[in-house]
Design a protein around this motif. Structure first.
Motif, PDB file in Angstrom:
ATOM      1  N   ARG A  60       0.831  -1.200   0.000  1.00  0.00           N
ATOM      2  CA  ARG A  60       0.000   0.000   0.000  1.00  0.00           C
ATOM      3  C   ARG A  60       0.869   1.255   0.000  1.00  0.00           C
ATOM      4  O   ARG A  60       2.043   1.206   0.395  1.00  0.00           O
ATOM      5  N   ILE A  99       2.404   4.606   1.470  1.00  0.00           N
ATOM      6  CA  ILE A  99       2.726   5.034   2.830  1.00  0.00           C
ATOM      7  C   ILE A  99       2.569   6.555   2.872  1.00  0.00           C
ATOM      8  O   ILE A  99       3.370   7.296   2.299  1.00  0.00           O
ATOM      9  N   GLU A 100       1.515   7.017   3.532  1.00  0.00           N
ATOM     10  CA  GLU A 100       1.252   8.450   3.632  1.00  0.00           C
ATOM     11  C   GLU A 100       1.394   8.959   5.052  1.00  0.00           C
ATOM     12  O   GLU A 100       1.581  10.153   5.274  1.00  0.00           O
ATOM     13  N   LYS A 101       1.304   8.078   6.018  1.00  0.00           N
ATOM     14  CA  LYS A 101       1.520   8.413   7.424  1.00  0.00           C
ATOM     15  C   LYS A 101       2.263   7.253   8.062  1.00  0.00           C
ATOM     16  O   LYS A 101       2.230   6.119   7.562  1.00  0.00           O
ATOM     17  N   GLU A 159       1.711   5.477  10.490  1.00  0.00           N
ATOM     18  CA  GLU A 159       0.880   4.339  10.898  1.00  0.00           C
ATOM     19  C   GLU A 159       0.680   3.330   9.763  1.00  0.00           C
ATOM     20  O   GLU A 159       0.348   2.167  10.010  1.00  0.00           O
ATOM     21  N   ASP A 160       0.868   3.771   8.515  1.00  0.00           N
ATOM     22  CA  ASP A 160       0.700   2.862   7.374  1.00  0.00           C
ATOM     23  C   ASP A 160       1.748   1.759   7.339  1.00  0.00           C
ATOM     24  O   ASP A 160       1.605   0.767   6.610  1.00  0.00           O
ATOM     25  N   LYS A 215       2.502  -0.122   9.850  1.00  0.00           N
ATOM     26  CA  LYS A 215       2.206  -1.145  10.847  1.00  0.00           C
ATOM     27  C   LYS A 215       2.080  -2.530  10.217  1.00  0.00           C
ATOM     28  O   LYS A 215       1.337  -2.742   9.264  1.00  0.00           O
ATOM     29  N   THR A 262       7.412   5.705  -1.620  1.00  0.00           N
ATOM     30  CA  THR A 262       7.132   6.921  -0.867  1.00  0.00           C
ATOM     31  C   THR A 262       8.421   7.715  -0.702  1.00  0.00           C
ATOM     32  O   THR A 262       9.406   7.198  -0.155  1.00  0.00           O
ATOM     33  N   GLN A 306       2.666  15.591   6.724  1.00  0.00           N
ATOM     34  CA  GLN A 306       2.941  14.160   6.885  1.00  0.00           C
ATOM     35  C   GLN A 306       4.387  13.934   7.332  1.00  0.00           C
ATOM     36  O   GLN A 306       4.653  13.100   8.213  1.00  0.00           O
TER      37      GLN A 306
END
Length: 336
Positions: free
Chosen positions: A157, A159-161, A163-164, A166, A229, A298
């Motif tokens: 996916r 990664i924008e923050k 938490e992504d 995890k 990212t 971010q």
């Protein structure tokens, strides 16, 4: 007077009359190991170093470059150099943390704001102090070259923050600070040598990795990764190393030739790396990778997490060295 003595005198006279003959007898050829593919900025810089050293020594000192970890990865080189199995190696600075803990200061996340800051620190007194710490380990540090600011890729996916991250299995370099940083963000850090990463990504043993754009491209990670990212979370340098035993075997003139060639190649290699990190991003996008750059907001959230990690790990360094390092970095920022 014996014929043997006469022949000896004649041979010596010929050598004195033809200095090229004597010089040729003193020619030496060294091996230089690099972990990245030959078209990556590191090995390209190593080739420039070899060219400068050959020219500067009038052909007396020659270097053959072995890229792609052909004769060993970075960790293996730290044992091969003192044993003089290989005379030179271009290794990632994080590898050296296992020998000299203070090298870990280079791995602190989000501490540099620009390449100008990086150059001033690594070429200045604090960088030279780090290199000097290597001599007692049987190594001579000939300077810092550029790998670059590191970015994230993965197959799951965008990664924008933070938490992504995890639950993602992310390959990192073999430095404890990298592992602490990514574990803190909720990822599952997987340290491994770079020559093993493509296969691990291809087999889905790991979900992602982090490297500068130039290495993401030359290592062909776009073939096995969908998302990139631009996070620029940690800056990483190469260190050009030489076996101290080999260094000690050179005379003063030859040592000066080695240092001059390393300095010449350093400037050129950095230009190559920065150009590649800029140009290769467009190529990765064109190849089909989905690329996103962290917004200022971010990025700041990542920076805030990095501060927590810095406080956790700073006790592993010499306290006086860290204090001096941070004071010098502040001075550099004010000067710029």
């Amino acid at each position: 007077m014996s014929n043997l003595f006469i022949r000896g005198v004649a041979a010596l006279s010929l050598a004195l009359l033809l200095p090229g003959v004597a010089a040729q007898a003193q020619e030496r050829t060294f091996k230089l190991s690099a972990g990245d593919p030959i078209d990556a900025p590191g090995p390209q810089g190593a080739k420039l170093f070899a060219e400068h050293l050959k020219a500067g020594s009038d052909g007396a000192l020659n270097v053959k470059v072995f890229p792609s970890a052909m004769i060993g990865n970075d960790v293996q080189m730290l044992g091969a150099l003192p044993a003089v199995t290989v005379e030179f190696a271009l290794v990632g600075a994080p590898t050296l943390v296992g020998l000299v803990k203070d090298f870990g200061v280079l791995d602190l996340p989000y501490q540099f704001n620009s390449t100008a800051e990086v150059d001033a620190m690594l070429d200045g007194p604090m960088g030279q102090q780090l290199l000097a710490k290597l001599e007692e380990k049987g190594l001579v540090g000939l300077g810092f070259w550029e790998i670059g600011f590191r970015n994230l890729t993965n197959s799951k996916r965008p990664i924008e923050k933070w938490e992504d991250l995890k639950g993602l299995k992310i390959r990192t370099v073999q430095s404890p600070i990298f592992r602490t940083f990514f574990d803190h963000l909720g990822a599952n850090a997987q340290p491994m040598p770079i020559n093993e990463v493509f296969g691990a990504l291809e087999m889905h043993a790991i979900d992602g990795q982090e490297n500068p754009v130039s290495l993401i491209a030359t290592q062909r990670y776009n073939e096995v990764q969908d998302y990139l990212t631009v996070s620029e979370h940690i800056y990483t340098a190469y260190v050009l190393l030489m076996s101290k035993k080999t260094w000690d075997s050179l005379d003063d003139t030859q040592r000066a030739q080695v240092r001059k060639a390393a300095e010449q190649a350093r400037s050129e290699q950095r230009q190559l790396a920065r150009q590649a990190n800029s140009e290769k991003l467009a190529e990765l996008k064109a190849s089909g990778m989905q690329v996103n750059t962290l917004t200022d907001e971010q990025r700041q959230r990542f920076v805030d997490q990095a501060k927590v990690v810095t406080e956790q790990v700073r006790g592993s360094f010499d306290a006086d060295f860290v204090k001096a390092w941070q004071a010098e970095l502040q001075r550099v920022r004010e000067a710029n």
